[in-house]
Scaffold this motif. Structure first.
Motif, PDB file in Angstrom:
ATOM      1  N   ASP A  44       0.862  -1.176   0.000  1.00 49.18           N
ATOM      2  CA  ASP A  44       0.000   0.000   0.000  1.00 49.18           C
ATOM      3  C   ASP A  44       0.901   1.230   0.000  1.00 49.18           C
ATOM      4  N   ILE A  45       0.787   2.059  -1.049  1.00 54.42           N
ATOM      5  CA  ILE A  45       1.703   3.184  -1.207  1.00 54.42           C
ATOM      6  C   ILE A  45       1.304   4.395  -0.379  1.00 54.42           C
ATOM      7  N   ASP A  46       0.050   4.462   0.047  1.00 50.71           N
ATOM      8  CA  ASP A  46      -0.436   5.669   0.721  1.00 50.71           C
ATOM      9  C   ASP A  46       0.377   6.062   1.952  1.00 50.71           C
ATOM     10  N   PRO A  47       0.705   5.106   2.872  1.00 50.81           N
ATOM     11  CA  PRO A  47       1.472   5.519   4.069  1.00 50.81           C
ATOM     12  C   PRO A  47       2.871   6.055   3.727  1.00 50.81           C
ATOM     13  N   HIS A  48       3.375   5.710   2.558  1.00 52.45           N
ATOM     14  CA  HIS A  48       4.731   6.114   2.188  1.00 52.45           C
ATOM     15  C   HIS A  48       4.779   7.408   1.369  1.00 52.45           C
ATOM     16  N   LEU A  49       3.606   7.967   1.056  1.00 49.78           N
ATOM     17  CA  LEU A  49       3.589   9.136   0.170  1.00 49.78           C
ATOM     18  C   LEU A  49       4.341  10.355   0.718  1.00 49.78           C
ATOM     19  N   PRO A  50       4.275  10.672   2.025  1.00 44.80           N
ATOM     20  CA  PRO A  50       5.057  11.838   2.499  1.00 44.80           C
ATOM     21  C   PRO A  50       6.547  11.687   2.217  1.00 44.80           C
ATOM     22  N   ASP A  51       7.107  10.475   2.475  1.00 48.78           N
ATOM     23  CA  ASP A  51       8.528  10.269   2.206  1.00 48.78           C
ATOM     24  C   ASP A  51       8.819  10.291   0.693  1.00 48.78           C
ATOM     25  N   ILE A  52       7.894   9.707  -0.080  1.00 46.39           N
ATOM     26  CA  ILE A  52       8.075   9.684  -1.534  1.00 46.39           C
ATOM     27  C   ILE A  52       8.017  11.108  -2.098  1.00 46.39           C
ATOM     28  N   ALA A  53       7.064  11.922  -1.590  1.00 49.45           N
ATOM     29  CA  ALA A  53       6.943  13.312  -2.051  1.00 49.45           C
ATOM     30  C   ALA A  53       8.205  14.103  -1.747  1.00 49.45           C
ATOM     31  N   ARG A  54       8.786  13.862  -0.556  1.00 42.96           N
ATOM     32  CA  ARG A  54      10.021  14.551  -0.184  1.00 42.96           C
ATOM     33  C   ARG A  54      11.173  14.152  -1.096  1.00 42.96           C
ATOM     34  N   GLU A  55      11.224  12.896  -1.487  1.00 43.48           N
ATOM     35  CA  GLU A  55      12.294  12.389  -2.343  1.00 43.48           C
ATOM     36  C   GLU A  55      12.075  12.791  -3.822  1.00 43.48           C
ATOM     37  N   LEU A  56      10.828  12.815  -4.234  1.00 41.26           N
ATOM     38  CA  LEU A  56      10.521  13.049  -5.637  1.00 41.26           C
ATOM     39  C   LEU A  56      10.685  14.526  -6.025  1.00 41.26           C
ATOM     40  N   GLY A  57      10.137  15.438  -5.262  1.00 41.89           N
ATOM     41  CA  GLY A  57      10.196  16.867  -5.595  1.00 41.89           C
ATOM     42  C   GLY A  57       9.077  17.288  -6.534  1.00 41.89           C
ATOM     43  N   TRP A  58       8.785  18.610  -6.505  1.00 42.20           N
ATOM     44  CA  TRP A  58       7.648  19.122  -7.267  1.00 42.20           C
ATOM     45  C   TRP A  58       7.826  18.979  -8.784  1.00 42.20           C
ATOM     46  N   ARG A  59       9.004  19.278  -9.322  1.00 38.56           N
ATOM     47  CA  ARG A  59       9.185  19.250 -10.769  1.00 38.56           C
ATOM     48  C   ARG A  59       8.980  17.858 -11.349  1.00 38.56           C
ATOM     49  N   ASP A  60       9.568  16.846 -10.704  1.00 39.33           N
ATOM     50  CA  ASP A  60       9.400  15.484 -11.212  1.00 39.33           C
ATOM     51  C   ASP A  60       7.974  14.988 -10.997  1.00 39.33           C
ATOM     52  N   ALA A  61       7.343  15.444  -9.899  1.00 42.41           N
ATOM     53  CA  ALA A  61       5.944  15.059  -9.668  1.00 42.41           C
ATOM     54  C   ALA A  61       5.049  15.667 -10.744  1.00 42.41           C
ATOM     55  N   ARG A  62       5.328  16.902 -11.102  1.00 39.48           N
ATOM     56  CA  ARG A  62       4.558  17.569 -12.174  1.00 39.48           C
ATOM     57  C   ARG A  62       4.737  16.837 -13.501  1.00 39.48           C
ATOM     58  N   ASN A  63       5.968  16.491 -13.859  1.00 44.28           N
ATOM     59  CA  ASN A  63       6.231  15.781 -15.114  1.00 44.28           C
ATOM     60  C   ASN A  63       5.559  14.406 -15.127  1.00 44.28           C
ATOM     61  N   LEU A  64       5.566  13.754 -13.958  1.00 44.89           N
ATOM     62  CA  LEU A  64       4.918  12.442 -13.833  1.00 44.89           C
ATOM     63  C   LEU A  64       3.425  12.560 -14.091  1.00 44.89           C
ATOM     64  N   ALA A  65       2.810  13.602 -13.497  1.00 41.70           N
ATOM     65  CA  ALA A  65       1.370  13.801 -13.655  1.00 41.70           C
ATOM     66  C   ALA A  65       1.016  14.086 -15.119  1.00 41.70           C
ATOM     67  N   LEU A  66       1.771  14.990 -15.776  1.00 36.41           N
ATOM     68  CA  LEU A  66       1.503  15.307 -17.179  1.00 36.41           C
ATOM     69  C   LEU A  66       1.703  14.088 -18.068  1.00 36.41           C
ATOM     70  N   ARG A  67       2.717  13.299 -17.760  1.00 35.02           N
ATOM     71  CA  ARG A  67       3.036  12.101 -18.554  1.00 35.02           C
ATOM     72  C   ARG A  67       1.937  11.056 -18.491  1.00 35.02           C
ATOM     73  N   THR A  68       1.237  10.991 -17.379  1.00 37.48           N
ATOM     74  CA  THR A  68       0.240   9.941 -17.179  1.00 37.48           C
ATOM     75  C   THR A  68      -1.196  10.434 -17.338  1.00 37.48           C
ATOM     76  N   GLY A  69      -1.384  11.655 -17.888  1.00 39.69           N
ATOM     77  CA  GLY A  69      -2.726  12.068 -18.289  1.00 39.69           C
ATOM     78  C   GLY A  69      -3.425  13.065 -17.408  1.00 39.69           C
ATOM     79  N   ILE A  70      -2.809  13.551 -16.346  1.00 38.93           N
ATOM     80  CA  ILE A  70      -3.446  14.587 -15.517  1.00 38.93           C
ATOM     81  C   ILE A  70      -3.227  15.921 -16.230  1.00 38.93           C
ATOM     82  N   ASN A  71      -4.334  16.671 -16.433  1.00 42.21           N
ATOM     83  CA  ASN A  71      -4.218  17.885 -17.230  1.00 42.21           C
ATOM     84  C   ASN A  71      -3.513  19.007 -16.471  1.00 42.21           C
TER      85      ASN A  71
END
Length: 348
Positions: free
Chosen positions: A249-276
């Motif tokens: 279950d990824i939900d409990p790990h999201l705060p640590d993942i968000a800290r590791e991932l960063g906003w720019r890569d999270a944004r690119n991930l979202a655009l890549r997978t169909g979030i407008n």
């Protein structure tokens, strides 16, 4: 009566009479008679002098306008012709200027009459012609000519060769196509008065061109092979990372993942997978001053969209985004948090 004559004699001996008498000695008989008549009057000296001067000027002007007799006919002396003269019926007539033609030759009473050439005709020199020359046409069939300067009353049409044509004579009537050089290339370009000159050593240049094409092809091939190899390595990395990753279950790990991932890569991930982009901008505006929080909220949105396979898809997309290092770090976070020692349920 004698006294009256003496008084008249005294008046006639005044200075005006002496001046008039002197003028009489210098003038012609007609002027003497005129002066005598004027002196008989009682006008002043200045009036007499003015009348004498006026009459003198009139006579001088009349004498300057006398006609000269030529062949028994009165004729005014002809001025010098600006454009030259020609002989016509034993008379010297002025030529018509450039751009005109003769309509009437000169006579004893009048000079040559001229008129401007009609449209489509010209005379380029002073002349005694009664017709103008027709303008040259540049639209002759297969002549390959075009108009450089239009025809005027004083100048003929000026033609020139069309593009990629040449002529070796000064006044061209036909232009020839320029030579087209092959793979050897052009040594001297074609001009309006000379043909193109091609390189004689065409084989060497052809060899150079072939060599350049070969090198370019080799570079393209190396790039393609490198990319293919990298793609295979990325696929292998994805398989390795996902194979070691259990279903968690990824939900409990999201705060640590968000800290590791960063906003720019999270944004690119979202655009890549169909979030407008509008949805992403909403999170960015709402959490303008907290990058970690907006990254976390965007990941929550992305996990909701991807469902149970979110953890594996996260790893796959990061590898495709050339973020293999972050993919490994996030995998370690998921493995660490899902180990039995950290699972409260297993302790129970």
């Amino acid at each position: 009566m004698t006294c009256e004559r003496q008084r008249n004699t005294t008046k006639q001996e005044t200075p005006p009479r002496r001046v008039a008498a002197r003028l009489q000695t210098l003038a012609s008989p007609h002027f003497r008679l005129l002066t005598h008549c004027v002196m008989a009057t009682k006008f002043s000296l200045w009036f007499n002098i003015c009348v004498w001067l006026a009459v003198s000027l009139c006579i001088c002007f009349a004498s300057s306008q006398r006609h000269r007799s030529v062949n028994g006919t009165s004729r005014i002396r002809r001025e010098t012709c600006e454009d030259g003269a020609y002989d016509y019926e034993k008379r010297s007539c002025c030529k018509c200027p450039i751009g005109q033609q003769v309509t009437q030759h000169c006579t004893n009473q009048s000079d040559t009459k001229c008129e401007i050439c009609e449209s489509g005709t010209y005379n380029s020199v002073p002349n005694d012609l009664k017709t103008c020359q027709p303008c040259t046409s540049c639209a002759q069939a297969n002549a390959n000519l075009e108009v450089e300067e239009e025809c005027t009353a004083g100048r003929d049409t000026k033609c020139r060769c069309k593009k990629d044509h040449f002529c070796t004579t000064e006044s061209c009537t036909i232009c020839h196509p320029c030579k087209k050089c092959g793979i050897g290339g052009v040594k001297e370009a074609c001009t309006t008065n000379s043909d193109a000159v091609c390189n004689e050593n065409g084989g060497a240049i052809a060899g150079i061109i072939i060599l350049v094409l070969f090198i370019a092809g080799a570079i393209v091939g190396i790039i393609w092979i490198t990319r293919s190899k990298q793609k295979k390595e990325d696929e292998k990395s994805k398989e390795t990372l996902i194979h070691l990753l259990p279903d968690v279950d990824i939900d409990p790990h999201l705060p640590d993942i968000a800290r590791e991932l960063g906003w720019r890569d999270a944004r690119n991930l979202a655009l890549r997978t169909g979030i407008n982009a509008a949805t992403i901008d909403t999170y960015e505006m709402e959490y303008r001053n907290d990058a970690e929080e907006r990254t976390l909220q965007l990941l929550l949105k992305w996990v909701e969209k991807e469902g149970k396979q979110a953890s594996k898809k996260l790893i796959e997309n990061l590898v495709d985004m050339k973020q293999k290092k972050k993919a490994e770090q996030i995998r370690d976070i998921l493995l660490k948090r899902s180990s039995p020692s950290n699972n409260p349920a297993s302790n129970c």
